[in-house]
Design a protein around this motif. Structure first.
Motif, PDB file in Angstrom:
ATOM      1  N   ARG A  89       3.771   2.344  -1.772  1.00  0.00           N
ATOM      2  CA  ARG A  89       3.187   1.596  -0.718  1.00  0.00           C
ATOM      3  C   ARG A  89       3.889   0.399  -0.526  1.00  0.00           C
ATOM      4  NH1 ARG A  89      -2.746  -1.775  -2.218  1.00  0.00           N
ATOM      5  NH2 ARG A  89      -2.659  -3.438  -0.215  1.00  0.00           N
ATOM      6  N   LEU A  90       3.813  -0.370   0.769  1.00  0.00           N
ATOM      7  CA  LEU A  90       4.473  -1.446   1.192  1.00  0.00           C
ATOM      8  C   LEU A  90       3.391  -2.436   1.426  1.00  0.00           C
ATOM      9  CD1 LEU A  90       6.970   0.414   3.806  1.00  0.00           C
ATOM     10  CD2 LEU A  90       7.413  -0.185   1.477  1.00  0.00           C
ATOM     11  N   TYR A  91       4.050  -3.876   0.965  1.00  0.00           N
ATOM     12  CA  TYR A  91       3.412  -4.803   1.038  1.00  0.00           C
ATOM     13  C   TYR A  91       3.796  -5.801   2.165  1.00  0.00           C
ATOM     14  CZ  TYR A  91       1.344  -3.438  -3.428  1.00  0.00           C
ATOM     15  OH  TYR A  91       0.544  -2.745  -4.171  1.00  0.00           O
ATOM     16  N   VAL A  92       3.205  -6.203   3.076  1.00  0.00           N
ATOM     17  CA  VAL A  92       3.730  -6.912   4.054  1.00  0.00           C
ATOM     18  C   VAL A  92       3.028  -8.355   4.300  1.00  0.00           C
ATOM     19  CG1 VAL A  92       4.217  -6.803   6.721  1.00  0.00           C
ATOM     20  CG2 VAL A  92       4.061  -4.714   5.466  1.00  0.00           C
ATOM     21  N   ALA A 141      -1.888   2.151   5.701  1.00  0.00           N
ATOM     22  CA  ALA A 141      -1.594   0.650   6.211  1.00  0.00           C
ATOM     23  C   ALA A 141      -2.316  -0.359   5.706  1.00  0.00           C
ATOM     24  CB  ALA A 141      -1.655   0.666   7.776  1.00  0.00           C
ATOM     25  N   MET A 142      -2.343  -0.275   4.369  1.00  0.00           N
ATOM     26  CA  MET A 142      -3.246  -1.550   3.875  1.00  0.00           C
ATOM     27  C   MET A 142      -2.319  -2.887   3.819  1.00  0.00           C
ATOM     28  SD  MET A 142      -6.201  -0.929   3.263  1.00  0.00           S
ATOM     29  CE  MET A 142      -6.868  -2.275   2.255  1.00  0.00           C
ATOM     30  N   LEU A 156       7.506 -10.429   6.003  1.00  0.00           N
ATOM     31  CA  LEU A 156       8.493  -9.874   4.591  1.00  0.00           C
ATOM     32  C   LEU A 156       7.836  -8.106   4.284  1.00  0.00           C
ATOM     33  CD1 LEU A 156      10.580  -9.859   2.171  1.00  0.00           C
ATOM     34  CD2 LEU A 156       8.626 -11.105   1.037  1.00  0.00           C
ATOM     35  N   VAL A 157       8.576  -7.471   4.170  1.00  0.00           N
ATOM     36  CA  VAL A 157       8.263  -6.205   3.599  1.00  0.00           C
ATOM     37  C   VAL A 157       8.930  -5.846   2.545  1.00  0.00           C
ATOM     38  CG1 VAL A 157       8.047  -3.525   4.485  1.00  0.00           C
ATOM     39  CG2 VAL A 157       7.979  -5.153   6.247  1.00  0.00           C
ATOM     40  N   GLU A 158       8.062  -5.605   1.298  1.00  0.00           N
ATOM     41  CA  GLU A 158       8.632  -5.455   0.207  1.00  0.00           C
ATOM     42  C   GLU A 158       7.755  -4.144  -0.556  1.00  0.00           C
ATOM     43  OE1 GLU A 158       7.851  -9.098  -1.940  1.00  0.00           O
ATOM     44  OE2 GLU A 158       5.830  -9.317  -0.978  1.00  0.00           O
ATOM     45  N   THR A 159       8.116  -3.810  -1.604  1.00  0.00           N
ATOM     46  CA  THR A 159       7.668  -2.585  -2.462  1.00  0.00           C
ATOM     47  C   THR A 159       6.984  -3.253  -3.464  1.00  0.00           C
ATOM     48  OG1 THR A 159       9.443  -2.400  -4.056  1.00  0.00           O
ATOM     49  CG2 THR A 159       9.490  -1.025  -1.831  1.00  0.00           C
ATOM     50  N   ARG A 160       6.170  -2.472  -4.198  1.00  0.00           N
ATOM     51  CA  ARG A 160       5.453  -2.809  -5.451  1.00  0.00           C
ATOM     52  C   ARG A 160       6.190  -3.558  -6.497  1.00  0.00           C
ATOM     53  NH1 ARG A 160       0.515  -0.551  -7.159  1.00  0.00           N
ATOM     54  NH2 ARG A 160      -0.243  -1.303  -9.279  1.00  0.00           N
ATOM     55  N   ARG A 161       7.322  -3.084  -6.668  1.00  0.00           N
ATOM     56  CA  ARG A 161       8.047  -3.754  -7.608  1.00  0.00           C
ATOM     57  C   ARG A 161       8.529  -4.954  -7.354  1.00  0.00           C
ATOM     58  NH1 ARG A 161      13.589  -4.041  -8.286  1.00  0.00           N
ATOM     59  NH2 ARG A 161      13.704  -2.532  -6.801  1.00  0.00           N
ATOM     60  N   ASP A 208       4.193   4.908   6.161  1.00  0.00           N
ATOM     61  CA  ASP A 208       4.444   5.991   4.867  1.00  0.00           C
ATOM     62  C   ASP A 208       5.702   6.378   4.916  1.00  0.00           C
ATOM     63  OD1 ASP A 208       1.532   5.507   4.318  1.00  0.00           O
ATOM     64  OD2 ASP A 208       0.877   7.216   5.569  1.00  0.00           O
ATOM     65  N   PHE A 209       6.358   6.384   3.587  1.00  0.00           N
ATOM     66  CA  PHE A 209       7.475   7.143   3.409  1.00  0.00           C
ATOM     67  C   PHE A 209       7.382   8.098   2.050  1.00  0.00           C
ATOM     68  CE2 PHE A 209       8.240   3.014   5.554  1.00  0.00           C
ATOM     69  CZ  PHE A 209       9.530   3.443   6.341  1.00  0.00           C
TER      70      PHE A 209
END
Length: 316
Positions: free
Chosen positions: A53-56, A192-193, A170-175, A87-88
């Motif tokens: 999941r990507l956090y934007v 797309a949450m 900013l697009v970032e991963t969970r970590r 989705d990747f």
């Protein structure tokens, strides 16, 4: 207006369709999956979506998240976030991470949030033209004054006090988000949450109680009188309450402050209680005004009596 009534089976069918649309999005190409295809899709995509999941978010680097992006949030290209690639199977290593638009004919190479004034009106560039008059491609050059406009740049000031050109998407991963100390929410199967992790994520950053969009604020915010950061209200200082400045507010002192200023709301008073008190005060004032007016009219209407000897006595 015609009222539509649905039985329990029809209501369940509507709920199932909404659930389907939140999970699948536009991946079905406009044709509904069969139950077998739907189950295979969930088995394949949901674990991948939960893991990658990507956090934007939209904000000033190093500052708060001024806007957390959701599936319906529009991009600079006027298409919504759910219409971009979200989705990747494997998240690419390059940064910033590009989320290109999937709408046919759109030249948007990555999702980029554009602030709205009043929730509906897009901001304008310094060249006085809107984002619709600029190219959605890299650089966002103006199509009406390309010679003088080097690219879309607005002087609009965000609620955080910084200009919009100082913000970035900013697009970032969970970590990466956890390393910044921000919450990641629960694992959800929906498409797309983005950065939505709670109900407060729907509010702008400066309106939330914490800079992340979810989670309880620290005790110093909920109970400022218990911490050294307590600041008295300006009206409390004006009326010379010494106990407030020390961080101790007793009932007698707060009542003394609010007696000459009944319009002010106490710290313990909720919104509805405040408006109810003001309404009762207005009714009481109107009753007193009517009573005083009726007493004055009765007094003026009483006749005078004549005493023996021809002298008039006022019966009032």
């Amino acid at each position: 207006m015609e009222r539509i009534r649905l039985d329990q089976a029809a209501q369940q069918a509507v709920d199932d369709y909404l659930e389907y649309r939140r999970i699948v999005g536009d991946d079905d190409g406009g044709t509904l999956f069969t139950p077998e295809e739907y189950e295979r899709y969930k088995e394949k995509v949901i674990p991948q979506r939960t893991k990658n999941r990507l956090y934007v978010s939209y904000g000033v680097p190093g500052g708060m998240d001024c806007k957390l992006i959701g599936p319906e949030t529009e991009c600079f290209c006027t298409h919504r976030y759910k219409e971009h690639k979200t989705d990747f199977k494997t998240v690419p290593d390059e940064r910033p991470l590009a989320l290109p638009c999937r709408v046919g004919g759109c030249r948007c190479v990555t999702y980029e949030y554009l602030p709205l004034i009043g929730g509906s009106q897009p901001v304008r560039c310094r060249c006085k033209h809107t984002a619709h008059d600029h190219s959605e491609g890299t650089g966002h050059t103006c199509t009406k004054c390309s010679s003088s406009c080097a690219g879309f740049q607005s002087s609009y000031t965000c609620g955080c006090g910084q200009p919009s050109y100082g913000h970035q998407t900013l697009v970032e991963t969970r970590r990466e988000r956890e390393e910044r100390g921000l919450p990641v929410g629960q694992d959800v199967p929906y498409v797309a949450m983005g950065g939505l992790t709670g109900f407060s994520s729907l509010a702008d950053g400066y309106l939330r109680l914490d800079p992340s969009g979810v989670g309880p604020p620290p005790a110093s915010v909920l109970y400022p009188e218990r911490s050294g950061s307590f600041q008295p209200h300006v009206f409390e200082e004006a009326y010379g309450n010494t106990s407030v400045s020390s961080g101790q507010v007793d009932e007698a002192s707060s009542t003394g402050i609010l007696q000459p200023l009944p319009d002010l709301r106490t710290r313990e008073e909720k919104d509805m209680a405040y408006f109810e008190r003001r309404y009762q005060e207005r009714l009481k004032a109107e009753r007193m005004q009517r009573v005083s007016a009726s007493r004055g009219s009765r007094a003026s209407s009483k006749p005078s009596r004549t005493l023996p000897g021809g002298k008039a006595r006022d019966t009032r």
